[in-house]
Design an enzyme around this catalytic site. Structure first.
Site, short mmCIF file in Angstrom:
data_model
loop_
_atom_site.label_atom_id
_atom_site.label_comp_id
_atom_site.label_asym_id
_atom_site.label_seq_id
_atom_site.Cartn_x
_atom_site.Cartn_y
_atom_site.Cartn_z
N LYS A 187 26.17 48.78 47.83
CA LYS A 187 26.75 47.87 46.84
C LYS A 187 26.62 46.45 47.37
O LYS A 187 27.20 46.11 48.41
CB LYS A 187 28.22 48.21 46.59
CG LYS A 187 28.91 47.24 45.64
CD LYS A 187 30.41 47.52 45.56
CE LYS A 187 31.11 46.37 44.85
NZ LYS A 187 32.59 46.52 44.89
N GLY A 200 41.13 42.87 42.94
CA GLY A 200 42.51 43.11 43.35
C GLY A 200 43.56 42.56 42.42
O GLY A 200 44.76 42.65 42.71
N ALA A 205 36.15 45.90 39.63
CA ALA A 205 37.14 44.86 39.91
C ALA A 205 38.04 44.55 38.71
O ALA A 205 37.56 44.41 37.59
CB ALA A 205 36.48 43.56 40.39
N GLY A 206 39.31 44.46 38.99
CA GLY A 206 40.30 44.09 37.97
C GLY A 206 40.92 45.27 37.24
O GLY A 206 41.91 45.10 36.53
N ASN A 263 39.78 50.56 43.14
CA ASN A 263 40.25 50.66 44.52
C ASN A 263 41.73 50.30 44.61
O ASN A 263 42.60 51.14 44.81
CB ASN A 263 39.42 49.77 45.42
CG ASN A 263 39.76 49.93 46.90
OD1 ASN A 263 39.12 49.33 47.74
ND2 ASN A 263 40.75 50.73 47.28
N THR A 264 42.05 49.01 44.43
CA THR A 264 43.41 48.53 44.68
C THR A 264 44.46 49.31 43.89
O THR A 264 45.50 49.70 44.44
CB THR A 264 43.50 47.03 44.31
OG1 THR A 264 42.61 46.30 45.14
CG2 THR A 264 44.91 46.51 44.51
#
Length: 260
Positions: A97, A158, A184-185, A206-207
């Site tokens: 990535k 995040g 993301a987000g 992820n987060t």
């Protein structure tokens, strides 16, 4: 129905990609993967420590999971290429990535440097998944550069703010010849479901999973949301309507009874 996501030469039945950062307990990573069924996981190269098994993130990931090392920390194409090659030497495979960021406040990816790195790594046999600001022109250039997917951000990394870039991602989905993985987000399962309903081919979370009080349950919830969104997309649900539309006929038997 067989519904497979193909990236490079690999096929995946689960369209939720996960990350390894921010887990309070690295032992939860394996449990989360079992609960979610996710088959691809990102890792930052600096978390691969071959000299210390306790700190080596690879020891917490089952062997049947496809590793997606990211180039986190790279500020330009040259550094990203170097990190990708080190990851391959460490036995992380040929998936990578591309993540090139050179400012720390908003953590926005550098699309221009990402295209440069993609050209080099694709020619060198890598399966390249580039993380980008959602821009259709960039996506077409990445296709030409040999990318295997495009990964537009939904909101800053995040932030858990969801699909703030929805209209731009919709353009990409409509016009891209590559799988579109929203990255993301994504902070809630409903965000993931919405991305899949729009026609995204997968989402990376992820987060939101790693920082949940129960990461295993969160992983399961996101996986179900991805499945539901995908099914809704494939079902080709009815379009929105400006006006009410009765689900049963408004004319018919009562009127006919009064006349008889």
């Amino acid at each position: 129905m067989r519904d497979i996501l193909k990236i490079g030469d690999k096929e995946f039945s689960n369209r939720l990609l996960c990350g390894t950062g921010k887990f309070r307990d690295k032992n939860d990573i394996k449990k989360m993967l079992a609960q979610s069924g996710s088959q691809i996981i990102t890792i930052a190269l600096r978390r691969v420590n071959l000299d210390n098994p306790q700190d080596n993130i690879l020891n917490y990931i089952p062997k049947n999971i496809t590793l997606l090392p990211n180039t986190s920390g790279a500020r330009n194409a040259e550094e990203a290429v170097r990190i990708a090659n080190i990851a391959r030497e460490f036995g992380c495979g040929n998936f990578v990535k591309i993540e090139i960021i050179h400012e720390s406040k908003y953590l926005m990816p550098d699309n221009e440097e990402t295209i440069k790195a993609t050209k080099i790594l694709a020619k060198d046999g890598f399966v390249v998944l580039p993380y980008i600001n959602p821009d259709l022109v960039t996506c077409k250039k990445l296709e030409d550069a040999g990318a295997s997917t495009v990964m537009p951000l939904g909101a800053p990394i995040g932030s858990n703010r969801g699909l703030e870039t929805q209209s731009l991602i919709e353009l990409i989905i409509e016009n891209s010849n590559l799988p579109v993985i929203v990255d993301a987000g994504i902070g809630m399962p409903s965000h993931a479901a919405h991305a899949m309903e729009m026609g995204a081919d997968g989402v990376l979370v992820n987060t939101a999973i790693a920082t949940a009080e129960d990461p295993m349950m969160a992983g399961h919830a996101f996986s179900l949301a991805v499945q539901a969104g995908r099914m809704a997309h494939l079902a080709k649900l009815a379009k929105k309507s400006k006006y009410a539309q009765a689900s049963s006929p408004l004319t018919g038997f009562l009127h006919q009874e009064r006349q008889s």
